[in-house]
Write an enzyme that holds these catalytic residues in place. Structure first.
Site, mmCIF file in Angstrom:
data_model
loop_
_atom_site.group_PDB
_atom_site.id
_atom_site.type_symbol
_atom_site.label_atom_id
_atom_site.label_comp_id
_atom_site.label_asym_id
_atom_site.label_seq_id
_atom_site.Cartn_x
_atom_site.Cartn_y
_atom_site.Cartn_z
ATOM 1 C CG HIS A 63 39.218 47.644 48.477
ATOM 2 N ND1 HIS A 63 40.329 47.828 47.619
ATOM 3 C CD2 HIS A 63 38.307 46.812 47.834
ATOM 4 C CE1 HIS A 63 40.300 46.916 46.557
ATOM 5 N NE2 HIS A 63 39.211 46.515 46.760
ATOM 6 C CG HIS A 88 34.948 46.444 43.076
ATOM 7 N ND1 HIS A 88 35.142 47.647 43.750
ATOM 8 C CD2 HIS A 88 35.620 45.528 43.679
ATOM 9 C CE1 HIS A 88 36.236 47.538 44.495
ATOM 10 N NE2 HIS A 88 36.738 46.144 44.275
ATOM 11 C CD GLU A 92 34.116 38.522 45.117
ATOM 12 O OE1 GLU A 92 35.143 38.151 46.051
ATOM 13 O OE2 GLU A 92 34.214 39.206 44.265
ATOM 14 C CG ASP A 93 33.224 40.839 49.712
ATOM 15 O OD1 ASP A 93 33.455 39.658 49.368
ATOM 16 O OD2 ASP A 93 34.066 41.603 49.739
ATOM 17 C CG ASP A 155 39.716 45.137 43.059
ATOM 18 O OD1 ASP A 155 39.800 45.674 44.113
ATOM 19 O OD2 ASP A 155 39.827 43.812 42.728
ATOM 20 C CG ASP A 275 68.823 51.532 29.039
ATOM 21 O OD1 ASP A 275 69.247 51.299 30.405
ATOM 22 O OD2 ASP A 275 68.037 50.883 28.585
#
Length: 745
Positions: A63, A88, A92-93, A155, A275
């Site tokens: 990812h 990134h 957090e993880d 992301d 259009d």
């Protein structure tokens, strides 16, 4: 290495291969080649996420690599952003902190990674929306470094591309948030290609059947469109060759989401959207100074071949949009009797249109300075909004959203300076855009030397002079007049300050009054006064007393004195009241809702448990979702309902996936709009079709005829969407009816 099981090797090979592709892409760009820091970031992230899998089953590190490659190829950023994209999710993880990243990769990358790290829940409790808070944090960091938001968009784009492996309720939350916030953000930053893909992907997950239907129709009409395009562009090519320009002409087909949007807003079927096709001429200017002239030369030469539409020349070449977009749009009448839009851009303008602000940096030497001013201005506005704390998550998102749509008008000050304002701006917005003081003392305006009220909507090209008076104060109704985020935020903040001051004064007046009457200032007393004056809460009551809207007098005395003597009555009524409430509450045992399961909407549950939203009146067969409100009631909204869009973006964790399981037992009200040519006995035919052939009950019917054209609205009871389709198809068979569609009231 040899003794690894084959799966492990393939994982590792897959990761390395993906990373090498990323490196090769990076080496092909014009950026300074800082390969070692990117490799270092990759190795660090790979180590940190080792052994972790995504929901789809692939290694997690895939990812960040995918996000980094979007950042590199589709947005065109350099090594700092690529490293930040790779890292990134680390903070957090995993157990690493922002400090660790700063020590290894330096402050710049660490600052961006910090901006991308979500605030973990808990501090705001359940009531506040963590989503809105995270978004706020993102914007705060963004105003220091725009790359934060660009990586966040990358992301989000990768998450949308892989959304299929998520649970349905997560899909709606993410798709809704994307449509509500990230697509407009991408648009505002000039990332048109990404904006279109985000909209299409969101739409695909929210309305899968309609997406497939439009896609099918687009494919079916593709050959015919190619022919029209080739016939239309052949004479243009001949003309451009004569001019000796290097150019390419591309066909641009309207995106599926835009087509659906137009079908919804204009109430027309796919066949009546004309259009679908536009042509794009992308040329290389003879030299950079001539770029502007070349655009207009091309325009002049093609308008000799086809007649241009007089009102549809859009010149963003001399006045770029605030997101940097430059192009000349003309609409020409093709030989097939249809208008076709032609967009004329140089290669540089095309880069800016596809990659937005990132492309400016490429051309900086050539002088991309004035457009940067526009970006700076926008960031400044966002900063101002963030400085002013807003109590409600949804209000906050709305305020930001107001500022995202970059349809602009140009207005002039009395001295002839050009100011860019969002479309639909009023004179009041203009006053606040000049200065808060001018805004708060504004009494009216002169537009093109004519006196107008503050609520007057400005048009492009207006010359605006603001009239002020020292004695003027901000009025509560101004919140309605103001349309820009900046003006609204300022007005709300001034009114809040005034309200606070009034509450203080009100409190003093009330205490004086109670002291004089020898009444103890207790909760019950204030509650009685609140009820007497119909105030929503204590704050409102005090503010009203402070601003002299409520004057305490005889009525208040009587109310308080009389009630204080008869206290026992109060206890009696309360004890009865309580027991009654307790009895009522017993049978309603709350069932636990599992947000991961799809909620089945049956006839029985619709009557007893679930509430149909008043805002969009869904019926069986509509694409819907459930929302759990504060009182644990489940409310059913249409997926495209504007209220649901806000809920998905602010309270995504309360969204439930739902599906219909009904068997034509219950009836629901819908509105059908019809339009056509008036003729004798037409109304009779309409009612015949509905009541006789289809056995449907009409509740209300309004029809109005003006100059031989009739318009009508029929309110009827139906079981589900299939009934509506049958009614629509049968009504369309009536000779003089030209348009039939289902509408909200």
């Amino acid at each position: 290495m040899d003794n690894l099981p084959p799966k492990e090797i393939s994982d590792e090979e897959m990761i390395n291969q993906a990373f090498h592709e990323l490196l090769n892409d990076y080496l092909n760009t014009k950026h300074r080649k800082k390969v070692e820091i990117i490799t270092k970031a990759f190795n660090f992230a790979n180590q940190a996420h080792k052994g972790i899998k995504r929901r789809s089953g692939e290694p997690y590190i895939m990812h960040p690599i995918a996000v980094a490659s979007i950042v590199c190829n589709e947005i065109g950023l350099g090594s700092t952003s690529i490293c930040a994209a790779l890292l990134h999710d680390v903070v957090e993880d995993t157990d690493y902190t922002v400090e660790d990243i700063e020590n290894i990769f330096g402050p710049k990358i660490a600052q961006i990674v910090d901006g991308l790290t979500k605030i973990s829940g808990g501090i705001f409790g359940d009531r506040a929306s963590a989503q809105a808070e995270n978004f706020k944090k993102l914007l705060l960091t963004m105003s220091n470094d725009i790359r934060v938001i660009l990586i966040k968009i990358a992301d989000r784009l990768h998450n949308m591309r892989t959304l299929g492996s998520m649970l349905p309720n997560k899909q709606y939350k993410i798709a809704g948030e994307t449509l509500y916030i990230y697509a407009p953000l991408a648009n505002r930053l000039g990332l048109y290609k990404i904006k279109t893909e985000l909209e299409n992907l969101s739409f695909k997950y929210e309305h899968p059947e309609e997406y497939a239907e439009i896609e099918e129709k687009l494919n079916a009409t593709a050959a015919e469109r190619d022919k029209v395009f080739n016939d239309f562009t052949a004479p243009i090519r001949t003309q451009l060759d004569k001019m000796g320009l290097k150019y390419r002409i591309l066909a641009r087909v309207k995106s599926i989401y835009s087509i659906w949007n137009k079908m919804q807003t204009k109430h027309v079927p796919f066949e009546e959207i004309f259009d679908l096709l536009a042509a794009r001429i992308i040329f290389e200017p003879r030299n950079i100074e001539e770029e502007l002239n070349d655009c207009f030369d091309i325009y002049v030469s093609i308008s000799k071949i086809y007649k241009p539409h007089p009102d549809r020349l859009r010149d963003w070449v001399s006045h770029p949009k605030a997101n940097g977009y430059q192009a000349l749009h003309v609409t020409l009448m093709g030989n097939n009797g249809q208008w076709i839009e032609v967009q004329i851009r140089s290669e540089r303008m095309n880069d800016v249109a596809e990659q937005g602000f990132a492309a400016h940096w490429k051309y900086k030497e050539g002088g991309g300075s004035e457009d940067e001013g526009e970006l700076e201005k926008w960031l400044k506005t966002i900063k101002e909004i963030l400085d002013d704390p807003q109590p409600d998550a949804i209000d906050f998102l709305d305020t930001i959203k107001l500022n995202l749509f970059a349809s602009e008008i140009f207005v002039f000050t009395p001295k002839g300076e050009l100011k860019t304002m969002p479309q639909n701006s009023t004179a009041l917005d203009f006053a606040f855009s000049l200065h808060t003081d001018i805004g708060s003392h504004c009494i009216g305006a002169k537009v093109n030397h004519k006196l107008v009220p503050l609520s007057h909507k400005l048009q492009s090209g207006d010359q605006v002079e603001i009239l002020t008076s020292k004695s003027q104060r901000v009025q509560p109704q101004w919140e309605v007049f103001a349309t820009t985020a900046r003006a609204r935020a300022k007005i709300a903040s001034i009114l809040r300050k005034e309200r606070k001051a009034n509450q203080k004064i009100g409190e003093e007046i009330l205490n004086e009054f109670l002291k004089k009457e020898e009444i103890r200032p207790e909760e019950a007393v204030i509650e009685k006064l609140r009820k007497l004056h119909n105030a929503k809460n204590e704050e409102e009551l005090l503010a009203a007393i402070g601003s002299k809207a409520i004057v305490l007098g005889e009525a208040d005395k009587n109310e308080l004195k009389e009630k204080q003597t008869s206290n026992w009555k109060k206890y009696l009524t309360f004890s009865f009241g309580n027991s009654k409430e307790k009895q009522e509450e017993k049978p309603q045992e709350k069932e636990k809702i599992n947000p991961k399961q799809v909620l089945k909407l049956t006839e029985e549950s619709l009557q007893k448990k679930y509430i149909m939203a008043e805002c969009c009146h869904p019926i069986p067969g509509d694409d819907v979702l459930g929302y759990v409100d504060e009182n644990d009631r489940i409310i059913i909204h249409k997926r495209q309902c504007p209220v649901a869009a806000k809920l998905k973006s602010s309270y995504g964790n309360r969204i439930l996936a739902t599906e219909w399981d009904t068997h034509k037992e219950l009836s629901f009200l819908v509105y059908i709009y019809i339009k056509g040519i008036d003729s004798m006995g037409l109304l009779n035919e309409v009612t015949q079709v509905i009541s006789r052939q289809l056995n449907v009950n009409i509740r209300k019917l309004t029809i109005e005829t003006v100059d031989g054209i009739f318009e009508g609205k029929i309110q009827l009871w139906v079981h589900d969407v299939d009934d509506v389709k049958t009614i629509r198809n049968n009504l369309k068979k009536i000779q003089n009816i030209k348009q039939v569609s289902r509408v909200e009231e």
